[in-house]
Design a protein around this motif. Structure first.
Motif, short mmCIF file in Angstrom:
data_model
loop_
_atom_site.label_atom_id
_atom_site.label_comp_id
_atom_site.label_asym_id
_atom_site.label_seq_id
_atom_site.Cartn_x
_atom_site.Cartn_y
_atom_site.Cartn_z
N SER A 65 -15.65 -23.51 -27.27
CA SER A 65 -15.22 -24.34 -26.14
C SER A 65 -16.24 -25.45 -25.87
O SER A 65 -17.45 -25.27 -26.08
N PRO A 66 -15.76 -26.59 -25.38
CA PRO A 66 -16.67 -27.69 -25.06
C PRO A 66 -17.74 -27.31 -24.05
O PRO A 66 -18.89 -27.74 -24.17
N SER A 67 -17.40 -26.49 -23.06
CA SER A 67 -18.39 -26.12 -22.05
C SER A 67 -19.49 -25.26 -22.65
O SER A 67 -20.68 -25.44 -22.32
N VAL A 68 -19.15 -24.33 -23.53
CA VAL A 68 -20.16 -23.50 -24.18
C VAL A 68 -21.03 -24.36 -25.09
O VAL A 68 -22.26 -24.26 -25.09
N LEU A 69 -20.41 -25.26 -25.86
CA LEU A 69 -21.18 -26.13 -26.75
C LEU A 69 -22.13 -27.00 -25.94
O LEU A 69 -23.30 -27.15 -26.29
N ASN A 70 -21.65 -27.57 -24.85
CA ASN A 70 -22.53 -28.38 -23.98
C ASN A 70 -23.71 -27.57 -23.49
O ASN A 70 -24.85 -28.05 -23.48
N ASN A 71 -23.46 -26.34 -23.06
CA ASN A 71 -24.52 -25.47 -22.56
C ASN A 71 -25.54 -25.18 -23.66
O ASN A 71 -26.75 -25.23 -23.42
N ARG A 72 -25.08 -24.85 -24.85
CA ARG A 72 -25.99 -24.53 -25.95
C ARG A 72 -26.78 -25.76 -26.40
O ARG A 72 -27.97 -25.66 -26.71
N ILE A 73 -26.13 -26.91 -26.43
CA ILE A 73 -26.84 -28.16 -26.77
C ILE A 73 -27.96 -28.40 -25.76
O ILE A 73 -29.08 -28.77 -26.14
N LYS A 74 -27.68 -28.18 -24.51
CA LYS A 74 -28.69 -28.36 -23.46
C LYS A 74 -29.86 -27.41 -23.67
O LYS A 74 -31.02 -27.81 -23.60
N GLN A 75 -29.57 -26.13 -23.95
CA GLN A 75 -30.63 -25.15 -24.19
C GLN A 75 -31.51 -25.56 -25.37
O GLN A 75 -32.74 -25.51 -25.29
N LEU A 76 -30.88 -25.92 -26.47
CA LEU A 76 -31.63 -26.26 -27.68
C LEU A 76 -32.40 -27.58 -27.50
O LEU A 76 -33.49 -27.73 -28.04
N SER A 77 -31.83 -28.50 -26.73
CA SER A 77 -32.53 -29.76 -26.44
C SER A 77 -33.76 -29.51 -25.57
O SER A 77 -34.83 -30.07 -25.82
N GLN A 78 -33.61 -28.67 -24.55
CA GLN A 78 -34.74 -28.36 -23.67
C GLN A 78 -35.85 -27.64 -24.42
O GLN A 78 -37.01 -27.75 -24.06
N ALA A 79 -35.48 -26.92 -25.47
CA ALA A 79 -36.48 -26.22 -26.28
C ALA A 79 -37.06 -27.12 -27.37
O ALA A 79 -37.84 -26.67 -28.19
N ASN A 80 -36.67 -28.40 -27.37
CA ASN A 80 -37.15 -29.39 -28.33
C ASN A 80 -36.76 -29.03 -29.78
O ASN A 80 -37.50 -29.30 -30.71
N LEU A 81 -35.59 -28.43 -29.93
CA LEU A 81 -35.10 -28.08 -31.27
C LEU A 81 -33.97 -29.00 -31.71
O LEU A 81 -33.66 -29.09 -32.90
N SER A 96 -28.64 -29.92 -42.20
CA SER A 96 -28.68 -30.94 -43.25
C SER A 96 -28.13 -32.28 -42.84
O SER A 96 -28.24 -33.25 -43.60
N GLN A 97 -27.52 -32.38 -41.66
CA GLN A 97 -26.97 -33.66 -41.24
C GLN A 97 -26.72 -33.69 -39.74
O GLN A 97 -26.54 -32.65 -39.12
N ALA A 98 -26.70 -34.90 -39.21
CA ALA A 98 -26.34 -35.09 -37.81
C ALA A 98 -24.82 -34.97 -37.69
O ALA A 98 -24.09 -35.34 -38.62
N LEU A 99 -24.35 -34.45 -36.57
CA LEU A 99 -22.92 -34.30 -36.34
C LEU A 99 -22.56 -34.78 -34.94
O LEU A 99 -23.33 -34.58 -34.00
N SER A 100 -21.38 -35.36 -34.81
CA SER A 100 -20.86 -35.72 -33.49
C SER A 100 -20.49 -34.43 -32.75
O SER A 100 -20.39 -33.36 -33.36
N PHE A 101 -20.25 -34.56 -31.46
CA PHE A 101 -19.88 -33.39 -30.66
C PHE A 101 -18.63 -32.73 -31.25
O PHE A 101 -18.59 -31.52 -31.46
N ARG A 102 -17.62 -33.54 -31.52
CA ARG A 102 -16.36 -33.00 -32.03
C ARG A 102 -16.53 -32.34 -33.40
O ARG A 102 -15.99 -31.26 -33.65
N ALA A 103 -17.30 -32.98 -34.29
CA ALA A 103 -17.53 -32.41 -35.62
C ALA A 103 -18.31 -31.10 -35.51
O ALA A 103 -18.02 -30.13 -36.22
N LEU A 104 -19.31 -31.07 -34.63
CA LEU A 104 -20.09 -29.85 -34.44
C LEU A 104 -19.21 -28.74 -33.88
O LEU A 104 -19.25 -27.60 -34.35
N GLN A 105 -18.37 -29.07 -32.92
CA GLN A 105 -17.45 -28.10 -32.34
C GLN A 105 -16.52 -27.54 -33.42
O GLN A 105 -16.32 -26.33 -33.52
N GLN A 106 -15.99 -28.41 -34.26
CA GLN A 106 -15.09 -27.98 -35.34
C GLN A 106 -15.83 -27.12 -36.36
O GLN A 106 -15.33 -26.08 -36.78
N ASP A 107 -17.03 -27.53 -36.76
CA ASP A 107 -17.80 -26.78 -37.75
C ASP A 107 -18.22 -25.40 -37.23
O ASP A 107 -18.45 -24.49 -38.02
N CYS A 108 -18.30 -25.28 -35.93
CA CYS A 108 -18.66 -23.99 -35.32
C CYS A 108 -17.43 -23.15 -35.01
O CYS A 108 -17.51 -22.18 -34.26
#
Length: 108
Positions: free
Chosen positions: A56-72, A40-52
């Motif tokens: 860890s930042p490394s896991v979040l970075n990895n998942r963001i990369k996966q979802l970005s590569q999948a065009n999601l 429902s909304q865009a979130l900064s890295f820190r806000a997304l990390q907190q909401d999840c």
């Protein structure tokens, strides 16, 4: 690896058919939670990390990369947000969420 690159075997399937590739991607820890938080909304890295729950930042970075590569998921000036395809997927999953709620109520 993007969904379109997963034409061969994927975890849980030797066929690599698109639905199995999607289930593999969505079944990876945190991917659905990230998409849920961005539904429902865009979130900064820190806000997304907190909401999840502080993953860890490394896991979040990895998942963001996966979802970005999948065009999601895409990065914008407002933060991370779902693409049109990502929003479409979340809307497509609404009936499944309703079914899961009914299933959970009956099994408990």
């Amino acid at each position: 690896m993007t969904i379109s690159q997963q034409k061969n075997a994927v975890r849980g399937s030797s066929t690599g058919i698109p639905i199995m590739a999607l289930f593999d991607l969505l079944g990876r820890k945190w991917n659905m939670r990230i998409m849920w938080e961005l539904r429902s909304q865009a979130l900064s890295f820190r806000a997304l990390q907190q909401d999840c729950g502080g993953l860890s930042p490394s896991v979040l970075n990895n998942r963001i990369k996966q979802l970005s590569q999948a065009n999601l998921l895409v990065t914008t000036s407002a933060g991370y947000e779902l693409t049109g395809l990502g929003l479409s997927l979340m809307n497509t999953l609404d009936p499944l969420r309703d079914w899961a709620t009914q299933w959970h109520a009956k099994k408990c």
